[in-house]
Design an enzyme around this catalytic site. Sequence first.
Site, PDB file in Angstrom:
ATOM      1  N   GLU A  53       0.922  -1.258   0.043  1.00 17.27           N
ATOM      2  CA  GLU A  53       0.123  -0.043   0.187  1.00 17.27           C
ATOM      3  C   GLU A  53       0.832   1.263   0.153  1.00 17.27           C
ATOM      4  OE1 GLU A  53      -0.014  -2.548   1.812  1.00 17.27           O
ATOM      5  OE2 GLU A  53      -2.106  -2.886   2.775  1.00 17.27           O
ATOM      6  N   SER A 235      19.902 -38.146  12.520  1.00 14.48           N
ATOM      7  CA  SER A 235      19.421 -38.411  14.174  1.00 14.48           C
ATOM      8  C   SER A 235      20.894 -39.164  14.507  1.00 14.48           C
ATOM      9  CB  SER A 235      18.475 -39.094  14.076  1.00 14.48           C
ATOM     10  OG  SER A 235      18.001 -40.079  12.955  1.00 14.48           O
TER      11      SER A 235
HETATM   12  C1  AOF Z   1       0.082  -5.010   4.703  1.00 16.84           C
HETATM   13  N1  AOF Z   1       0.666  -4.882   3.239  1.00 16.84           N
HETATM   14  O1  AOF Z   1       2.282  -5.367   1.859  1.00 16.84           O
HETATM   15  C2  AOF Z   1       1.985  -6.678   3.681  1.00 16.84           C
HETATM   16  C3  AOF Z   1       1.312  -6.983   4.888  1.00 16.84           C
HETATM   17  O2  AOF Z   1       7.002  -6.573  10.042  1.00 16.84           O
HETATM   18  P1  AOF Z   1       5.890  -5.870   9.119  1.00 16.84           P
HETATM   19  O3  AOF Z   1       5.994  -4.385   9.490  1.00 16.84           O
HETATM   20  O4  AOF Z   1       6.518  -6.024   7.796  1.00 16.84           O
HETATM   21  O5  AOF Z   1       4.597  -6.657   9.178  1.00 16.84           O
HETATM   22  C4  AOF Z   1       4.554  -7.752   8.472  1.00 16.84           C
HETATM   23  C5  AOF Z   1       3.117  -8.268   8.811  1.00 16.84           C
HETATM   24  O6  AOF Z   1       2.230  -7.434   7.926  1.00 16.84           O
HETATM   25  C6  AOF Z   1       2.927  -9.674   8.189  1.00 16.84           C
HETATM   26  O7  AOF Z   1       3.059 -10.875   8.747  1.00 16.84           O
HETATM   27  C7  AOF Z   1       1.550  -9.564   7.577  1.00 16.84           C
HETATM   28  O8  AOF Z   1       0.430 -10.025   8.398  1.00 16.84           O
HETATM   29  C8  AOF Z   1       1.155  -8.231   7.160  1.00 16.84           C
HETATM   30  N2  AOF Z   1       1.736  -8.084   5.692  1.00 16.84           N
HETATM   31  N3  AOF Z   1       0.424  -6.065   5.203  1.00 16.84           N
HETATM   32  O9  AOF Z   1      -0.654  -4.168   5.053  1.00 16.84           O
HETATM   33  C9  AOF Z   1       1.606  -5.664   3.005  1.00 16.84           C
HETATM   34  N4  AOF Z   1       3.116  -7.564   3.376  1.00 16.84           N
HETATM   35 ZN    ZN Z   2       1.013  -2.888   6.107  1.00 18.26          ZN
END
Ligand code: AOF
Ligand code: ZN
Length: 374
Positions: A53, A235
């Site tokens: 976004e 293992s």
């Molecule tokens: C979104 N847009 O393009 C993505 C999302 O550690 P951060 O800040 O990068 O957050 C990672 C989390 O954000 C990820 O585990 C997932 O839940 C969400 N990813 N969210 O709004 C994005 N890649």
């Molecule tokens: Zn995000």
Amino acid sequence: MKSDEFYLALAFKLARRGKLTTAPNPNVGCVIIRDHRVVGEGYHVRAGEPHAEIHALRMAGAMAYGATAYITLEPCNHYGHTPPCTEALIAAGISRVVAAMLDPNPKVNGRGLYRLQQANIEVRHSIMLQDAEMINKGFLKRMRTGLPWIRVKLATSLDGRTAMASGESSWITSNQARQDVQRFRAESDAILSTSATVLADNPTLNVRWLSLPADIQCLCKEENIRQPIKVIIDSANRVNPFHRIIKSNGTTWLARIQPDDKIWPRWVEQIQLPVLSRQDILRIDLMALMILLGKRHINSVWVEAGANLAGSLLLAGLVDELILYMSPKLLGDKARPLCLLPGLERLSDALNCKLLNIRQVGPDIRICLKLIYS
Ligand code: AOF
Ligand code: ZN
């Protein structure tokens, strides 16, 4: 006027560009539409970098005001590596958001869309769910269950055999099939194998950029190619620092019952795992291994090993997909079977699969199957 599905399809196309790089984060794409025109587009490239976004909003600038954002996953509402996308969408004056699916990450899980609604943004969600599930199989499974998405590769003859009785096996399937395997390796976070395979074949289990199909090569420059983590079940401590998999310099985890005190390169870690004992044989608890991989943010595991590990994973109910390369050869009754599945006696014990797709790869046939555990 174009439909929501039309614009969301553009966002999915963008999302796929991050296929080789976003892990452990999901693949996400976003397009911003104002007056029927694309004014912004973006996709998540790499964990730690801005979300889809944010790229799209930056491109749209002031044009985002009053526009609709099409996103393949619910926008986040938490501070992770990056600030919440919801706040950025609100601040830019977006008036409508269409999100293909909710983000099952417990830190998000509906809160992102709720926040947008509170800010008087019109929200539509849960459309093109099948595409949304397909593009992030690994991330979604790990968020829902803690376990990675597990794919097992098997190479077999027409009569379901994998090797001659002597163990001779390396050339059952064609060069093209082995090249096709490179695609799955490149798309996986970890490659799982066993000491038996290391001792028998001495493989590197690397991704070789030059062997990748063109549609994958164009997603990533050779110098940026990500090598999946190599996980070897060992293992009885049979792997040693001189095996090619160790010398070939890439993060390698040895799953062991007891670590040894050999001197290992810095990219090798010995991990002590709990055991299950069956008929006096100690085996590493595969479920414990997968839970550990999930905790270490591994979304997807590609298994390249022999009939033993394939059988054990199937019996433990851990396999999501089988990728079967079948060579048009007959190896005969003495040859080794596809996977060892002791204890199946009645037809009702059979393991069932759903056919996902079939393709010809060179002279071989590739069959992708989804396990149906009932
Ligand atoms: C979104 N847009 O393009 C993505 C999302 O550690 P951060 O800040 O990068 O957050 C990672 C989390 O954000 C990820 O585990 C997932 O839940 C969400 N990813 N969210 O709004 C994005 N890649
Ligand atoms: Zn995000």
